[in-house]
Motif scaffolding. Structure first.
Motif, PDB file in Angstrom:
ATOM      1  N   GLU A 125      -3.621  10.577  -4.421  1.00 26.83           N
ATOM      2  CA  GLU A 125      -3.548  10.273  -2.990  1.00 26.83           C
ATOM      3  C   GLU A 125      -4.761   9.475  -2.525  1.00 26.83           C
ATOM      4  OE1 GLU A 125      -2.564  13.536  -0.464  1.00 26.83           O
ATOM      5  OE2 GLU A 125      -0.784  14.074  -1.613  1.00 26.83           O
ATOM      6  N   GLU A 126      -5.120   8.483  -3.342  1.00 29.59           N
ATOM      7  CA  GLU A 126      -6.238   7.613  -3.005  1.00 29.59           C
ATOM      8  C   GLU A 126      -5.715   6.328  -2.363  1.00 29.59           C
ATOM      9  OE1 GLU A 126      -9.016   8.962  -6.812  1.00 29.59           O
ATOM     10  OE2 GLU A 126      -7.898   7.064  -6.849  1.00 29.59           O
ATOM     11  N   GLU A 127      -6.617   5.604  -1.734  1.00 26.95           N
ATOM     12  CA  GLU A 127      -6.248   4.329  -1.136  1.00 26.95           C
ATOM     13  C   GLU A 127      -6.208   3.245  -2.210  1.00 26.95           C
ATOM     14  OE1 GLU A 127      -9.180   3.681   1.867  1.00 26.95           O
ATOM     15  OE2 GLU A 127      -8.071   4.849   3.369  1.00 26.95           O
TER      16      GLU A 127
ATOM     17  N   VAL B  51       0.846  -1.195   0.000  1.00 27.80           N
ATOM     18  CA  VAL B  51       0.000   0.000   0.000  1.00 27.80           C
ATOM     19  C   VAL B  51       0.880   1.243   0.000  1.00 27.80           C
ATOM     20  CG1 VAL B  51      -1.844  -1.175   1.275  1.00 27.80           C
ATOM     21  CG2 VAL B  51      -0.111   0.127   2.526  1.00 27.80           C
TER      22      VAL B  51
ATOM     23  N   TYR C 182       1.246   6.516   2.859  1.00 25.43           N
ATOM     24  CA  TYR C 182       0.344   7.464   3.525  1.00 25.43           C
ATOM     25  C   TYR C 182      -0.918   6.798   4.070  1.00 25.43           C
ATOM     26  CZ  TYR C 182      -1.755   7.614  -1.231  1.00 25.43           C
ATOM     27  OH  TYR C 182      -2.304   7.296  -2.450  1.00 25.43           O
ATOM     28  N   MET C 183      -1.153   5.522   3.703  1.00 21.23           N
ATOM     29  CA  MET C 183      -2.332   4.838   4.233  1.00 21.23           C
ATOM     30  C   MET C 183      -2.107   4.441   5.692  1.00 21.23           C
ATOM     31  SD  MET C 183      -3.731   2.506   1.037  1.00 21.23           S
ATOM     32  CE  MET C 183      -4.854   1.602   2.115  1.00 21.23           C
ATOM     33  N   ASN C 184      -3.110   4.639   6.526  1.00 17.60           N
ATOM     34  CA  ASN C 184      -3.005   4.381   7.960  1.00 17.60           C
ATOM     35  C   ASN C 184      -3.359   2.928   8.273  1.00 17.60           C
ATOM     36  OD1 ASN C 184      -2.629   4.885  10.698  1.00 17.60           O
ATOM     37  ND2 ASN C 184      -4.764   5.525  10.995  1.00 17.60           N
TER      38      ASN C 184
ATOM     39  N   GLU D 185     -10.713  -0.228   3.453  1.00 20.00           N
ATOM     40  CA  GLU D 185      -9.829   0.546   2.588  1.00 20.00           C
ATOM     41  C   GLU D 185     -10.019   0.159   1.120  1.00 20.00           C
ATOM     42  OE1 GLU D 185      -8.209   0.308   6.646  1.00 20.00           O
ATOM     43  OE2 GLU D 185      -8.790  -1.214   5.177  1.00 20.00           O
TER      44      GLU D 185
END
Length: 294
Positions: free
Chosen positions: A193-195, A126, A129-131, A141
């Motif tokens: 900046e998408e998941e 991933v 920036y994904m949490n 997600e």
């Protein structure tokens, strides 16, 4: 000598006929080749890693005077082709996990020459920036979707198993496509900046280009560190000893491989990228060709 790449469509229509024609000659071996033959057929899967490595090895053999054909095949067919002597070898076997089933099925009919690259890895990847840091942490997600590659790939089978093993993935969708389509989707998601969750492996140029991370795999579905290995058909050592020795000596690093992959990703023809790498690394090439009879 000319290095040739056969299209997938051509392979689908006439794999057996074409490979038999490439063998030529009348010898006692199943391939029909003799030590005087200058025809070599290397099989590979159209993954970025294998496109780079197979083109580099093919270029080295071409520079030695061989007429080299590079044949792209689905993963399982690649193993079968080498095991049947329809292709001379491959430098594209991921072990001990990714290609475990193919290895068990075909190993008795192959000569195993060992690893050509250490430190390989597969898993779910991933954007940094994904949490989320673990497969177990995935909830909703990327619209409950994993973006994958070809259906026949080892990482595809591992991901199908992961969906079975991890309860939180029970309602997730797994979309298979191709390595190119996967990286295109990844690039688009990163730009916006998408998941996104993708099947990933390293070495791969995407880790040099983008800020990515592997998700932890507490159940060990994707296995640990892997190696990329070389296999050749039975009888190659007797039929084409110099080709055998080059393939046996072939070994490089993730940095070497990624440098070629980046050039190809940036638009350079794989053959041209391979040729430039070979010319820029004479010491390493000399190690691979040191046993070739002068």
């Amino acid at each position: 000598m000319k290095l040739k790449t056969i299209s997938k469509l051509g392979m689908a229509l006439g794999l057996g006929f074409m490979l038999a024609a490439c063998s030529g000659g009348d010898s006692g071996s199943s391939s029909g080749k003799t030590s005087d033959s200058k025809e070599v057929n290397l099989a590979y899967v159209e993954w970025d890693t294998e496109i780079a490595s197979t083109n580099v090895v093919g270029q080295v053999l071409e520079d030695l005077g061989y007429d080299v054909t590079l044949t792209p095949l689905d993963n399982a067919i690649m193993w079968e082709a080498v095991s049947k002597g329809e292709a001379d070898g491959m430098v594209a076997a991921w072990l001990p996990h990714t290609h475990a089933s193919q290895y068990e099925k075909y190993k008795a009919d192959l000569d195993e020459l060992g690893e050509n690259l250490a430190g390989a890895k597969i898993g779910l990847v991933v954007p940094s920036y994904m949490n989320v840091n673990s497969i177990e942490d995935l909830t909703n997600e990327a619209d409950h979707t994993i973006t994958g590659i070809e259906p026949g790939a080892g990482i595809t089978a591992a991901t199908e198993k992961a969906i079975e093993e991890y309860d939180n993935l029970a309602d997730w969708n797994f979309i298979t496509s191709s390595s190119g389509a996967m990286t295109t989707s990844l690039a688009k998601a990163l730009k916006n900046e998408e998941e996104i969750v993708v099947t990933g492996w390293s070495p791969h140029w995407k880790f040099a280009k983008y800020d990515l991370k592997y998700l932890e795999d507490p159940k060990g579905v994707y296995g640990g560190e892997e190696t990329i290995n070389t296999f050749v058909r039975k009888g190659l050592k007797e039929d084409l000893p110099d080709v055998y020795s080059v393939l046996d000596n072939f070994h490089w690093t993730a940095e070497d491989l990624e440098s070629v992959m980046l050039e190809v990703m940036d638009g350079k023809d794989p053959k041209d990228a391979a040729k430039e790498w070979v010319e820029a690394n004479p010491d390493k090439v000399a190690e691979w060709t040191k046993d070739v009879k002068k």
